[in-house]
Design a protein around this motif. Structure first.
Motif, PDB file in Angstrom:
ATOM      1  N   TRP B 151       0.826  -1.209   0.000  1.00  0.00           N
ATOM      2  CA  TRP B 151       0.000   0.000   0.000  1.00  0.00           C
ATOM      3  C   TRP B 151       0.862   1.261   0.000  1.00  0.00           C
ATOM      4  O   TRP B 151       0.455   2.302  -0.516  1.00  0.00           O
ATOM      5  N   GLU B 161       1.568   9.828   3.177  1.00  0.00           N
ATOM      6  CA  GLU B 161       0.316  10.219   3.842  1.00  0.00           C
ATOM      7  C   GLU B 161      -0.478   8.983   4.277  1.00  0.00           C
ATOM      8  O   GLU B 161      -1.090   8.975   5.350  1.00  0.00           O
ATOM      9  N   MET B 162      -0.458   7.957   3.423  1.00  0.00           N
ATOM     10  CA  MET B 162      -1.162   6.726   3.816  1.00  0.00           C
ATOM     11  C   MET B 162      -0.467   6.064   5.000  1.00  0.00           C
ATOM     12  O   MET B 162      -1.121   5.566   5.919  1.00  0.00           O
ATOM     13  N   ALA B 165      -1.324   7.921   8.155  1.00  0.00           N
ATOM     14  CA  ALA B 165      -2.698   7.635   8.586  1.00  0.00           C
ATOM     15  C   ALA B 165      -2.797   6.239   9.187  1.00  0.00           C
ATOM     16  O   ALA B 165      -3.567   6.001  10.125  1.00  0.00           O
ATOM     17  N   LEU B 166      -2.001   5.321   8.664  1.00  0.00           N
ATOM     18  CA  LEU B 166      -2.029   3.973   9.232  1.00  0.00           C
ATOM     19  C   LEU B 166      -1.373   3.953  10.607  1.00  0.00           C
ATOM     20  O   LEU B 166      -1.946   3.426  11.564  1.00  0.00           O
TER      21      LEU B 166
END
Lengths: 129, 280
Positions: B151, B161-162, B165-166
């Motif tokens: 991912w 950014e992912m 956030a995770l």
């Protein structure tokens, strides 16, 4: 209970509309999300980061991009002002076996901060995010 | 009028790792007992800035915090543009040992968080000689991924950014908002594919499983620390790990997650003071 939750999601949508940073983060997010609580279905339809409508199920005809399924007690704990460990994040539901996330997970991950912060709007006293 | 500079200074040095030169950025503060401090996956040495700005701690400790190659201000090796970055245990261990040698550190304490904590255990088992002891923060023998590491490196989305956030799932809500967000910013800034490449070894190398009993804590103490809000290395994971190491000690930290040094510095501080004291 079901009406109460639908109203709460709607209220969260109103709070979302007052958060410019979330509308900016969600500008490319136009999807329907299924939130299932204790088997009751709520279809949350977002358009460009705004929550357009909340539709109660059951429905076999409403397409959705991803689903968050959780029991009501766990969701209530998530919405505590300062949640306890494993109830402080939607992935905690999965970790503890209290919930499930399925569907297009990548769509969730691409919009993860937006969706997490939207869900956190349900906290009775929102933690400064 | 004097400038209110922080006491942290930054320098660069070049060492050879895996047969290639790599330019490493290190930050340093204090004097006395050397403590070499390693950051988590997908981040950099800024995670240690609160400890390094602590006048009481730097009065008798010399903290040295490198950015691993590919992280922070340490460039990737020449030719990186055609490589897939996949960190391995062997390369991480070699980087640590080469740094200790190049910096001429005598009997340093090793402190590392998350993947840095895993490496603490690898060093304690296989090459404890240069070290005085090991502070293994959010550390366990093995953590399989509960996410898809791919991912975090895609052409159609921002992996940083992912990733931020995770990992926010591993940050306790009690920390100051400024510190929680500064912690996430490091992930947002992480180079493309770096978080994924770090997770490569962290989520796949299970070589410590069943071997931790070989660590001799009489020679080099091992202190494991874990936050109650850490969903990646849970208190149960840390306890399972500590119980396999004869003589290891464990501290469970309330109101803290996977990034203790940066997400809630004030709450972490007394635990870290205790950890330093346990190193003898």
């Amino acid at each position: 209970m079901t009406t109460t939750l639908a109203a709460r999601f709607t209220e969260m949508g109103q709070m979302l509309a007052a958060k410019p940073h979330l509308l900016r983060l969600g500008a490319l997010f136009s999807e329907t999300v299924l939130i299932e609580v204790d088997g009751n279905e709520y279809y949350l339809t977002f358009h460009r980061g705004q929550l357009e409508r909340v539709t109660e199920g059951p429905s076999r005809q409403t397409p959705w991009r991803f689903a968050l399924r959780v029991d009501g007690e766990a969701l209530a704990k998530f919405w505590e002002p300062v949640p306890e460990p494993c109830f402080h994040d939607i992935f905690g539901f999965v970790k503890t076996g209290r919930g499930r996330i399925d569907g297009d997970i990548l769509a969730l991950v691409k919009n993860l901060r937006f969706f997490k912060e939207f869900m956190a709007l349900g906290r009775s006293q929102e933690v400064s995010a | 009028m004097s400038v209110a500079y922080e006491p942290i200074t930054g320098r660069y040095l070049t060492i050879e790792v895996a047969g290639r030169p790599v330019r490493i950025y290190i930050e340093e503060a204090g004097q006395g007992q050397p403590v070499i401090c390693f950051h988590t996956a997908g981040a950099d040495n800024r995670q240690w800035r609160h400890i390094m700005n602590d006048a009481e701690l730097t009065a008798n400790h010399r903290f040295i915090a490198p950015d691993l190659p590919w992280h922070g201000k340490s460039l990737p090796p020449e030719g990186f543009q055609e490589e897939e970055y996949l960190l391995t245990t062997e390369v991480y261990v070699e980087t640590v040992l080469k740094l200790v040698e190049a910096l001429e550190l005598e009997n340093p304490i090793y402190a590392g968080c998350s993947m840095g904590g895993r490496i603490a255990l690898q060093l304690a088992l296989h090459t404890p000689e240069p070290f005085k002891g090991f502070i293994a923060i959010e550390a366990s023998d093995f953590q399989p991924a509960w996410y898809d590491i791919d991912w975090f490196h895609r052409p159609d989305a921002h992996g940083g950014e992912m990733g931020a956030a995770l990992v926010s799932a591993n940050i306790a809500p009690q920390g100051p908002a400024a510190d929680r967000w500064a912690t996430q910013w490091m992930f947002m800034q992480s180079g493309p594919g770096v978080f994924r490449g770090d997770l490569n070894f962290y989520t796949r190398d299970d070589s410590l499983v069943g071997k931790l009993g070989g660590i001799d804590t009489a020679k080099t103490p091992v202190h494991i620390m874990v936050g109650t809000y850490d969903m990646t290395c849970t208190p149960e994971d840390a306890r399972r790990t500590a119980e396999q190491i004869p003589g290891a000690t464990l501290a469970v930290m309330e109101e803290i997650g996977h990034f203790p040094m940066s997400e809630n510095p004030a709450t972490f501080r007394p635990h870290f003071v205790e950890a330093l004291a346990k190193m003898g």
